[in-house]
Design a protein around this motif. Sequence first.
Motif, PDB file in Angstrom:
ATOM      1  N   TYR A  22       0.682  -1.251   0.123  1.00  0.00           N
ATOM      2  CA  TYR A  22      -0.079   0.616  -0.057  1.00  0.00           C
ATOM      3  C   TYR A  22       1.083   1.916   0.019  1.00  0.00           C
ATOM      4  CZ  TYR A  22      -3.865   3.407   0.969  1.00  0.00           C
ATOM      5  OH  TYR A  22      -4.642   3.967   1.131  1.00  0.00           O
ATOM      6  N   ASP A  23       0.487   1.938  -0.770  1.00  0.00           N
ATOM      7  CA  ASP A  23       1.128   2.980  -1.254  1.00  0.00           C
ATOM      8  C   ASP A  23       0.646   4.675   0.235  1.00  0.00           C
ATOM      9  OD1 ASP A  23       3.179   5.241  -1.744  1.00  0.00           O
ATOM     10  OD2 ASP A  23       1.991   6.324  -4.110  1.00  0.00           O
ATOM     11  N   LEU A  24       1.503   3.892   0.819  1.00  0.00           N
ATOM     12  CA  LEU A  24       0.939   5.310   2.144  1.00  0.00           C
ATOM     13  C   LEU A  24       1.896   6.672   2.423  1.00  0.00           C
ATOM     14  CD1 LEU A  24      -0.650   5.213   4.690  1.00  0.00           C
ATOM     15  CD2 LEU A  24       1.185   4.261   6.029  1.00  0.00           C
ATOM     16  N   GLN A  25       1.115   7.635   0.990  1.00  0.00           N
ATOM     17  CA  GLN A  25       2.215   9.106   0.798  1.00  0.00           C
ATOM     18  C   GLN A  25       2.149   9.589   2.296  1.00  0.00           C
ATOM     19  OE1 GLN A  25       3.298   9.944  -1.446  1.00  0.00           O
ATOM     20  NE2 GLN A  25       3.686   8.062  -1.977  1.00  0.00           N
ATOM     21  N   ASP A  26       2.944  10.532   2.898  1.00  0.00           N
ATOM     22  CA  ASP A  26       3.374  10.890   4.578  1.00  0.00           C
ATOM     23  C   ASP A  26       2.278  12.109   4.095  1.00  0.00           C
ATOM     24  OD1 ASP A  26       5.663   9.346   4.743  1.00  0.00           O
ATOM     25  OD2 ASP A  26       6.877  10.975   4.391  1.00  0.00           O
ATOM     26  N   ASP A  27       1.567  12.694   3.761  1.00  0.00           N
ATOM     27  CA  ASP A  27       0.361  13.515   3.732  1.00  0.00           C
ATOM     28  C   ASP A  27      -0.189  13.464   3.115  1.00  0.00           C
ATOM     29  OD1 ASP A  27       1.216  13.468   0.353  1.00  0.00           O
ATOM     30  OD2 ASP A  27       1.298  15.490   0.238  1.00  0.00           O
ATOM     31  N   ALA A  28      -0.750  11.996   3.120  1.00  0.00           N
ATOM     32  CA  ALA A  28      -2.061  11.476   1.882  1.00  0.00           C
ATOM     33  C   ALA A  28      -3.063  11.699   3.394  1.00  0.00           C
ATOM     34  CB  ALA A  28      -1.958   9.978   1.745  1.00  0.00           C
ATOM     35  N   GLU A  62      -9.791  10.302   4.794  1.00  0.00           N
ATOM     36  CA  GLU A  62     -10.407  10.059   3.125  1.00  0.00           C
ATOM     37  C   GLU A  62     -10.374   9.105   2.698  1.00  0.00           C
ATOM     38  OE1 GLU A  62      -9.865  14.089   1.511  1.00  0.00           O
ATOM     39  OE2 GLU A  62     -10.567  15.146   2.881  1.00  0.00           O
ATOM     40  N   ASN A  63      -9.093   8.382   2.708  1.00  0.00           N
ATOM     41  CA  ASN A  63      -8.720   7.392   1.839  1.00  0.00           C
ATOM     42  C   ASN A  63      -9.426   6.076   2.861  1.00  0.00           C
ATOM     43  OD1 ASN A  63      -6.748   8.233   0.384  1.00  0.00           O
ATOM     44  ND2 ASN A  63      -5.565   9.547   1.428  1.00  0.00           N
ATOM     45  N   GLU A  64      -9.898   6.280   3.480  1.00  0.00           N
ATOM     46  CA  GLU A  64     -10.536   4.989   4.158  1.00  0.00           C
ATOM     47  C   GLU A  64      -9.404   3.770   5.548  1.00  0.00           C
ATOM     48  OE1 GLU A  64     -13.389   3.388   2.257  1.00  0.00           O
ATOM     49  OE2 GLU A  64     -14.359   4.961   2.153  1.00  0.00           O
ATOM     50  N   VAL A  65      -8.044   4.153   5.681  1.00  0.00           N
ATOM     51  CA  VAL A  65      -7.044   3.914   6.649  1.00  0.00           C
ATOM     52  C   VAL A  65      -7.380   3.520   7.748  1.00  0.00           C
ATOM     53  CG1 VAL A  65      -4.394   3.353   7.037  1.00  0.00           C
ATOM     54  CG2 VAL A  65      -5.839   4.596   4.495  1.00  0.00           C
ATOM     55  N   ILE A  66      -8.323   4.691   8.258  1.00  0.00           N
ATOM     56  CA  ILE A  66      -8.764   4.586   9.693  1.00  0.00           C
ATOM     57  C   ILE A  66     -10.189   5.122   9.419  1.00  0.00           C
ATOM     58  CG2 ILE A  66      -6.165   4.647  10.493  1.00  0.00           C
ATOM     59  CD1 ILE A  66      -6.551   7.088  11.529  1.00  0.00           C
ATOM     60  N   ASP A  67     -10.624   4.788  10.984  1.00  0.00           N
ATOM     61  CA  ASP A  67     -12.263   5.152  11.463  1.00  0.00           C
ATOM     62  C   ASP A  67     -11.897   6.286  12.691  1.00  0.00           C
ATOM     63  OD1 ASP A  67     -11.949   3.266  12.567  1.00  0.00           O
ATOM     64  OD2 ASP A  67     -13.263   2.064  11.401  1.00  0.00           O
ATOM     65  N   VAL A  98      -8.221  15.802  16.525  1.00  0.00           N
ATOM     66  CA  VAL A  98      -8.821  16.311  15.510  1.00  0.00           C
ATOM     67  C   VAL A  98      -7.703  16.192  14.548  1.00  0.00           C
ATOM     68  CG1 VAL A  98     -10.337  18.605  16.905  1.00  0.00           C
ATOM     69  CG2 VAL A  98      -7.182  18.502  15.365  1.00  0.00           C
ATOM     70  N   PRO A  99      -8.624  16.266  13.610  1.00  0.00           N
ATOM     71  CA  PRO A  99      -7.909  16.131  11.997  1.00  0.00           C
ATOM     72  C   PRO A  99      -6.796  16.407  11.933  1.00  0.00           C
ATOM     73  CG  PRO A  99     -10.401  16.154  11.938  1.00  0.00           C
ATOM     74  CD  PRO A  99      -9.974  16.663  13.374  1.00  0.00           C
ATOM     75  N   ALA A 100      -6.682  17.903  12.205  1.00  0.00           N
ATOM     76  CA  ALA A 100      -5.676  18.804  11.628  1.00  0.00           C
ATOM     77  C   ALA A 100      -4.201  18.327  12.383  1.00  0.00           C
ATOM     78  CB  ALA A 100      -5.690  20.646  12.209  1.00  0.00           C
ATOM     79  N   ASN A 101      -4.374  17.543  13.449  1.00  0.00           N
ATOM     80  CA  ASN A 101      -3.466  16.453  14.084  1.00  0.00           C
ATOM     81  C   ASN A 101      -3.074  15.396  13.613  1.00  0.00           C
ATOM     82  OD1 ASN A 101      -2.707  19.054  15.832  1.00  0.00           O
ATOM     83  ND2 ASN A 101      -4.119  18.239  17.754  1.00  0.00           N
ATOM     84  N   LEU A 102      -4.331  14.551  13.628  1.00  0.00           N
ATOM     85  CA  LEU A 102      -4.207  12.832  13.177  1.00  0.00           C
ATOM     86  C   LEU A 102      -4.315  12.500  12.158  1.00  0.00           C
ATOM     87  CD1 LEU A 102      -5.945  12.178  16.613  1.00  0.00           C
ATOM     88  CD2 LEU A 102      -3.516  12.203  15.540  1.00  0.00           C
ATOM     89  N   ASP A 103      -4.470  13.424  10.643  1.00  0.00           N
ATOM     90  CA  ASP A 103      -4.868  12.798   9.261  1.00  0.00           C
ATOM     91  C   ASP A 103      -4.595  13.181   8.910  1.00  0.00           C
ATOM     92  OD1 ASP A 103      -7.035  12.111   7.647  1.00  0.00           O
ATOM     93  OD2 ASP A 103      -7.568  14.186   7.014  1.00  0.00           O
TER      94      ASP A 103
END
Length: 92
Positions: A24-30, A34-39, A64-69
Motif C-alpha cells: 500500500y502506497d502510504l504517502q506522508d501527506d495523504a 478520506e482514504n479510509e485507512v482509519i475510522d 482533531v484531523p488537523a493533528n491526526l489525519d
Amino acid sequence: MTQPIKDSIKAFIIENFLFGDTAYDLQDDASLIENEVIDSTGVLELVAFIEDRFDFVMADADIVPANLDSVARIAAFVAKHTQEPARNKMSA
C-alpha cells in the motif's frame, strides 16, 4: 528530527490498519480518513499508540484531523509535544 517519529507512526499504521500490507502506497501527506485507512475507532487506537510510544498524554482538544489525519501531521504534532518541557507531560 521527525524522520524516526514518522517511521514509527508509519510502521504502526501499516501493521495495525493495513494489516502489514507494505505494498500500500502510504504517502506522508495523504488523508488517513478520506482514504479510509482509519475510522473513528482507529483514531482512538492511534491516540493510545501515540501516548504510549511517545510518553505524553493528548488533550481531548488535540484529537482533531488537523493533528491526526496524515503521517506528516501526526509526526509534526508528536515532534512538537515531545520537545516541550517535561512539565507538560503527565507524571506517572
